[in-house]
Design a protein around this motif. Structure first.
Motif, PDB file in Angstrom:
ATOM      1  N   LEU A 247      84.038  70.097  25.134  1.00 37.32           N
ATOM      2  CA  LEU A 247      84.165  69.996  23.669  1.00 37.32           C
ATOM      3  C   LEU A 247      85.464  70.654  23.209  1.00 37.32           C
ATOM      4  N   GLY A 248      86.577  70.254  23.830  1.00 38.17           N
ATOM      5  CA  GLY A 248      87.884  70.808  23.479  1.00 38.17           C
ATOM      6  C   GLY A 248      88.521  70.060  22.323  1.00 38.17           C
ATOM      7  N   ASN A 249      89.858  70.013  22.342  1.00 42.88           N
ATOM      8  CA  ASN A 249      90.599  69.391  21.235  1.00 42.88           C
ATOM      9  C   ASN A 249      90.198  67.944  20.998  1.00 42.88           C
ATOM     10  N   MET A 250      89.934  67.217  22.070  1.00 43.84           N
ATOM     11  CA  MET A 250      89.551  65.807  21.956  1.00 43.84           C
ATOM     12  C   MET A 250      88.031  65.661  21.871  1.00 43.84           C
ATOM     13  N   GLY A 251      87.320  66.363  22.780  1.00 44.08           N
ATOM     14  CA  GLY A 251      85.867  66.195  22.890  1.00 44.08           C
ATOM     15  C   GLY A 251      85.121  66.570  21.611  1.00 44.08           C
TER      16      GLY A 251
ATOM     17  N   PHE B  91      77.778  70.535  25.788  1.00 46.81           N
ATOM     18  CA  PHE B  91      77.995  71.731  26.607  1.00 46.81           C
ATOM     19  C   PHE B  91      79.473  71.906  26.905  1.00 46.81           C
ATOM     20  N   ASP B  92      79.934  73.149  26.755  1.00 52.00           N
ATOM     21  CA  ASP B  92      81.302  73.506  27.140  1.00 52.00           C
ATOM     22  C   ASP B  92      81.249  74.947  27.641  1.00 52.00           C
ATOM     23  N   THR B  93      82.060  75.272  28.648  1.00 47.32           N
ATOM     24  CA  THR B  93      82.042  76.627  29.189  1.00 47.32           C
ATOM     25  C   THR B  93      82.624  77.641  28.192  1.00 47.32           C
ATOM     26  N   VAL B  94      83.440  77.164  27.250  1.00 47.00           N
ATOM     27  CA  VAL B  94      84.107  78.071  26.303  1.00 47.00           C
ATOM     28  C   VAL B  94      83.910  77.635  24.846  1.00 47.00           C
TER      29      VAL B  94
ATOM     30  N   LEU C 184     103.794  65.308  31.037  1.00 46.68           N
ATOM     31  CA  LEU C 184     104.056  65.676  32.429  1.00 46.68           C
ATOM     32  C   LEU C 184     102.803  65.460  33.285  1.00 46.68           C
ATOM     33  N   LYS C 185     101.647  65.840  32.759  1.00 48.15           N
ATOM     34  CA  LYS C 185     100.391  65.637  33.501  1.00 48.15           C
ATOM     35  C   LYS C 185     100.216  64.161  33.852  1.00 48.15           C
ATOM     36  N   ASP C 186     100.405  63.278  32.853  1.00 44.77           N
ATOM     37  CA  ASP C 186     100.181  61.848  33.079  1.00 44.77           C
ATOM     38  C   ASP C 186     101.229  61.268  34.023  1.00 44.77           C
TER      39      ASP C 186
ATOM     40  N   THR D 272      81.909  62.774  29.441  1.00 44.99           N
ATOM     41  CA  THR D 272      82.699  63.943  29.816  1.00 44.99           C
ATOM     42  C   THR D 272      84.117  63.817  29.263  1.00 44.99           C
ATOM     43  N   MET D 273      84.663  64.944  28.777  1.00 46.03           N
ATOM     44  CA  MET D 273      86.038  64.977  28.257  1.00 46.03           C
ATOM     45  C   MET D 273      86.662  66.275  28.750  1.00 46.03           C
ATOM     46  N   LEU D 274      87.163  66.242  29.992  1.00 46.36           N
ATOM     47  CA  LEU D 274      87.522  67.455  30.744  1.00 46.36           C
ATOM     48  C   LEU D 274      89.001  67.471  31.125  1.00 46.36           C
ATOM     49  N   PRO D 275      89.512  68.645  31.535  1.00 46.47           N
ATOM     50  CA  PRO D 275      90.954  68.766  31.778  1.00 46.47           C
ATOM     51  C   PRO D 275      91.500  67.973  32.966  1.00 46.47           C
TER      52      PRO D 275
ATOM     53  N   SER E  29      88.092  61.536  30.125  1.00 46.12           N
ATOM     54  CA  SER E  29      89.245  62.381  30.464  1.00 46.12           C
ATOM     55  C   SER E  29      90.342  61.540  31.102  1.00 46.12           C
ATOM     56  N   THR E  30      91.554  62.085  31.158  1.00 48.58           N
ATOM     57  CA  THR E  30      92.608  61.461  31.960  1.00 48.58           C
ATOM     58  C   THR E  30      92.626  62.171  33.304  1.00 48.58           C
ATOM     59  N   VAL E  31      92.254  61.449  34.366  1.00 48.00           N
ATOM     60  CA  VAL E  31      92.217  62.048  35.706  1.00 48.00           C
ATOM     61  C   VAL E  31      92.838  61.078  36.708  1.00 48.00           C
TER      62      VAL E  31
HETATM   63  P1  NAD Z   1      91.027  70.732  26.108  1.00 49.60           P
HETATM   64  O1  NAD Z   1      91.542  71.667  27.141  1.00 49.60           O
HETATM   65  O2  NAD Z   1      91.206  71.047  24.670  1.00 49.60           O
HETATM   66  O3  NAD Z   1      89.452  70.468  26.358  1.00 49.60           O
HETATM   67  C1  NAD Z   1      88.835  70.472  27.620  1.00 49.60           C
HETATM   68  C2  NAD Z   1      87.519  71.247  27.451  1.00 49.60           C
HETATM   69  O4  NAD Z   1      86.789  71.208  28.693  1.00 49.60           O
HETATM   70  C3  NAD Z   1      87.722  72.728  27.125  1.00 49.60           C
HETATM   71  O5  NAD Z   1      87.036  73.052  25.918  1.00 49.60           O
HETATM   72  C4  NAD Z   1      87.122  73.454  28.324  1.00 49.60           C
HETATM   73  O6  NAD Z   1      86.484  74.677  27.980  1.00 49.60           O
HETATM   74  C5  NAD Z   1      86.114  72.436  28.811  1.00 49.60           C
HETATM   75  N1  NAD Z   1      85.709  72.641  30.215  1.00 49.60           N
HETATM   76  C6  NAD Z   1      86.500  72.952  31.275  1.00 49.60           C
HETATM   77  N2  NAD Z   1      85.743  73.035  32.387  1.00 49.60           N
HETATM   78  C7  NAD Z   1      84.464  72.795  32.011  1.00 49.60           C
HETATM   79  C8  NAD Z   1      83.235  72.731  32.704  1.00 49.60           C
HETATM   80  N3  NAD Z   1      83.172  72.935  34.022  1.00 49.60           N
HETATM   81  N4  NAD Z   1      82.105  72.455  32.009  1.00 49.60           N
HETATM   82  C9  NAD Z   1      82.161  72.218  30.670  1.00 49.60           C
HETATM   83  N5  NAD Z   1      83.307  72.254  29.945  1.00 49.60           N
HETATM   84  C10 NAD Z   1      84.437  72.539  30.616  1.00 49.60           C
HETATM   85  O7  NAD Z   1      91.700  69.312  26.452  1.00 49.60           O
HETATM   86  P2  NAD Z   1      91.777  68.028  25.488  1.00 49.60           P
HETATM   87  O8  NAD Z   1      93.088  68.013  24.785  1.00 49.60           O
HETATM   88  O9  NAD Z   1      90.501  67.915  24.721  1.00 49.60           O
HETATM   89  O10 NAD Z   1      91.875  66.866  26.604  1.00 49.60           O
HETATM   90  C11 NAD Z   1      90.737  66.438  27.324  1.00 49.60           C
HETATM   91  C12 NAD Z   1      91.150  65.271  28.208  1.00 49.60           C
HETATM   92  O11 NAD Z   1      91.660  64.208  27.395  1.00 49.60           O
HETATM   93  C13 NAD Z   1      92.254  65.593  29.212  1.00 49.60           C
HETATM   94  O12 NAD Z   1      91.958  64.937  30.429  1.00 49.60           O
HETATM   95  C14 NAD Z   1      93.504  65.056  28.549  1.00 49.60           C
HETATM   96  O13 NAD Z   1      94.496  64.685  29.506  1.00 49.60           O
HETATM   97  C15 NAD Z   1      92.955  63.846  27.838  1.00 49.60           C
HETATM   98  N6  NAD Z   1      93.748  63.421  26.658  1.00 49.60           N
HETATM   99  C16 NAD Z   1      94.189  64.339  25.756  1.00 49.60           C
HETATM  100  C17 NAD Z   1      94.924  63.924  24.648  1.00 49.60           C
HETATM  101  C18 NAD Z   1      95.415  64.917  23.622  1.00 49.60           C
HETATM  102  O14 NAD Z   1      96.250  64.536  22.790  1.00 49.60           O
HETATM  103  N7  NAD Z   1      94.925  66.154  23.616  1.00 49.60           N
HETATM  104  C19 NAD Z   1      95.215  62.577  24.487  1.00 49.60           C
HETATM  105  C20 NAD Z   1      94.738  61.640  25.410  1.00 49.60           C
HETATM  106  C21 NAD Z   1      94.003  62.096  26.509  1.00 49.60           C
END
Ligand code: NAD
Length: 291
Positions: A8-12, A29-32, A236-238, A57-60, A86-88
Motif C-alpha cells: 500500500l505504497g505510493n501507487m498501491g 496489508f503492508d509491512t510499513v 533506471l529501474k525499468d 500485489t503492488m510491490l517494489p 508491480s513492475t518486475v
Molecule cells: P512504494 O515503495 O511506494 O510502495 C511499495 C510498498 O510495498 C511499500 O509501502 C512497502 O512497505 C510495501 N512492501 C514491501 N515489502 C512488502 C512485503 N513483503 N509485504 C507487504 N508490503 C510490502 O512503491 P510504488 O511507487 O507504490 O511502486 C510500486 C510498484 O509500481 C513498483 O514495482 C514500481 O516500479 C511500480 N510503478 C510505480 C510508478 C510510480 O510512479 N510510483 C509508476 C508505474 C509503476
C-alpha cells in the motif's frame, strides 16, 4: 469482489482506495504503510489473501513479489487470481504464475503506466499477461483503477510490454534532451525547436506531451523545477529490467544499454535521484562534448 491488497505504497494506496470506493470488499496489508480509507487492515499478507477472489500485489521488485507470492498462494482459494501490478522482471512474473497454477489458482501480471496521478484518478493503463479466464475475472477491477487494459498474451507478456515501452521512453527522452542541448549551443530558440520538432518526424511523447524544456510545450515537470513526475531512479529501474531481459533472451539493444548507463550515471553520481527523468536536459546543458 473480495480483494486482498498487498503493498500500500505510493501507487498501491490510491488503487486500493479506489477499489473500496467502488464497493469492493478490500483487505489490505503492508509491512510499513497504513491502510487507506475504506480498506480493512489484515494482520498478514496470508490473512488478506484468505477467501479473496483476487489478491492484488503492488510491490517494489521481483524478489519481494516472489517472497509474498510464496506466502499468499497457499492461503488462496482454488480459482482465485493473483494479480500483480508491480513492475518486475519477466522471469519473476512467470515463476509466480507457475506457482499459482500448481496451487489451482491463476495469475495475471499487469504492470501499469500512468504514475501516482493515474493511480489517484483511476486512469492507469494496464498491460496484462495471463490466461483469458483470469484476465476476464480481473477486467472489472481494471475498469475501476484505470482507463485502459490491454491483454498482451501469456504470463510475463505484461511485463515484457512495460519494459519495451519504457526502454523506448528512456531512449527518446535522452534523444530529446540531447537535441535541445545541441540546439541551445547552435543558438536555436527552444520554442522554435519545439514548434518544428513537435510537428515533424522527430516528434515523440517526450517532446510533444512531456517536453523537458522549461516554459515550452504543455505543462510538465520541467515547469515545476523537475520535481517528479516520473523519477529518474524509477526510469533506471525499468531500463535495468529491460537490459536484464535482453541479456536473458540474447536481444541486441545498444541504445537501451546506453540509456541505462546514462541514467545510472545521472542517478548514482550526478545528483539525479529524486528528480524527474526529464532533468536529463539541464544535465546535458551543463556538459560539453568532452565532459
Ligand atoms: P512504494 O515503495 O511506494 O510502495 C511499495 C510498498 O510495498 C511499500 O509501502 C512497502 O512497505 C510495501 N512492501 C514491501 N515489502 C512488502 C512485503 N513483503 N509485504 C507487504 N508490503 C510490502 O512503491 P510504488 O511507487 O507504490 O511502486 C510500486 C510498484 O509500481 C513498483 O514495482 C514500481 O516500479 C511500480 N510503478 C510505480 C510508478 C510510480 O510512479 N510510483 C509508476 C508505474 C509503476
Amino acid at each position: 469482489m473480495k480483494i486482498g491488497f498487498i503493498g500500500l505504497g505510493n501507487m498501491g494506496a490510491p488503487m486500493a482506495r479506489n477499489l473500496a470506493a467502488a464497493g469492493h470488499d478490500v483487505a489490505g496489508f503492508d509491512t510499513v504503510a497504513p491502510c487507506p480509507a475504506g480498506v480493512l487492515e489484515a494482520a498478514s499478507a496470508a490473512e488478506a489473501a484468505k477467501g479473496a477472489d483476487v489478491v492484488l500485489t503492488m510491490l517494489p521488485n521481483g524478489a519481494i513479489l516472489r517472497a509474498v507470492a510464496a506466502e499468499v498462494i497457499p492461503a488462496m482459494q482454488p480459482g482465485a487470481v493473483l494479480l500483480d501490478c508491480s513492475t518486475v522482471d519477466v522471469e519473476s512474473a512467470r515463476a509466480v504464475a507457475t506457482m499459482a497454477e500448481a496451487a489451482g489458482c491463476m495469475a495475471v501480471d499487469a504492470p501499469v503506466s500512468g504514475g501516482t496521478g493515474g493511480a489517484d484518478a483511476g486512469t492507469l493503463t494496464f498491460m496484462a499477461g495471463g490466461p483469458d479466464a483470469a484476465f476476464a475475472k480481473v477486467a472489472p477491477l481494471f475498469d475501476v483503477m484505470g482507463q485502459k487494459a490491454v491483454h498482451c498474451g501469456d504470463a510475463g507478456a505484461g511485463q515484457a510490454a512495460k519494459i519495451c515501452n519504457n526502454m523506448i521512453l528512456g531512449i527518446t527522452m535522452i534523444a530529446t534532451c540531447e537535441a535541445f542541448a545541441l540546439a541551445d549551443k547552435l543558438g536555436l530558440d527552444r520554442q522554435k525547436m519545439f514548434d518544428v520538432v513537435s510537428t515533424s518526424s522527430g516528434q515523440s511523447w517526450s517532446m510533444n506531451t512531456y517536453c523537458p524544456a522549461t516554459g515550452v510545450g504543455p505543462k510538465s515537470p520541467a515547469d515545476n523545477d523537475y520535481k517528479p513526475g516520473f523519477a529518474a531512479e524509477l526510469m533506471l529501474k525499468d531500463l535495468r529490467l529491460s537490459q536484464q531481459a535482453a541479456e536473458a533472451v540474447d536481444a541486441d539493444t545498444p541504445l537501451g544499454q546506453a540509456a541505462t548507463g546514462l541514467y545510472e550515471q545521472f542517478v548514482e553520481a550526478e545528483g539525479g535521484a529524486g528528480k524527474d527523468f526529464s532533468a536529463m536536459l539541464p544535465r546535458f546543458v551543463a556538459r560539453g562534448r568532452h565532459g
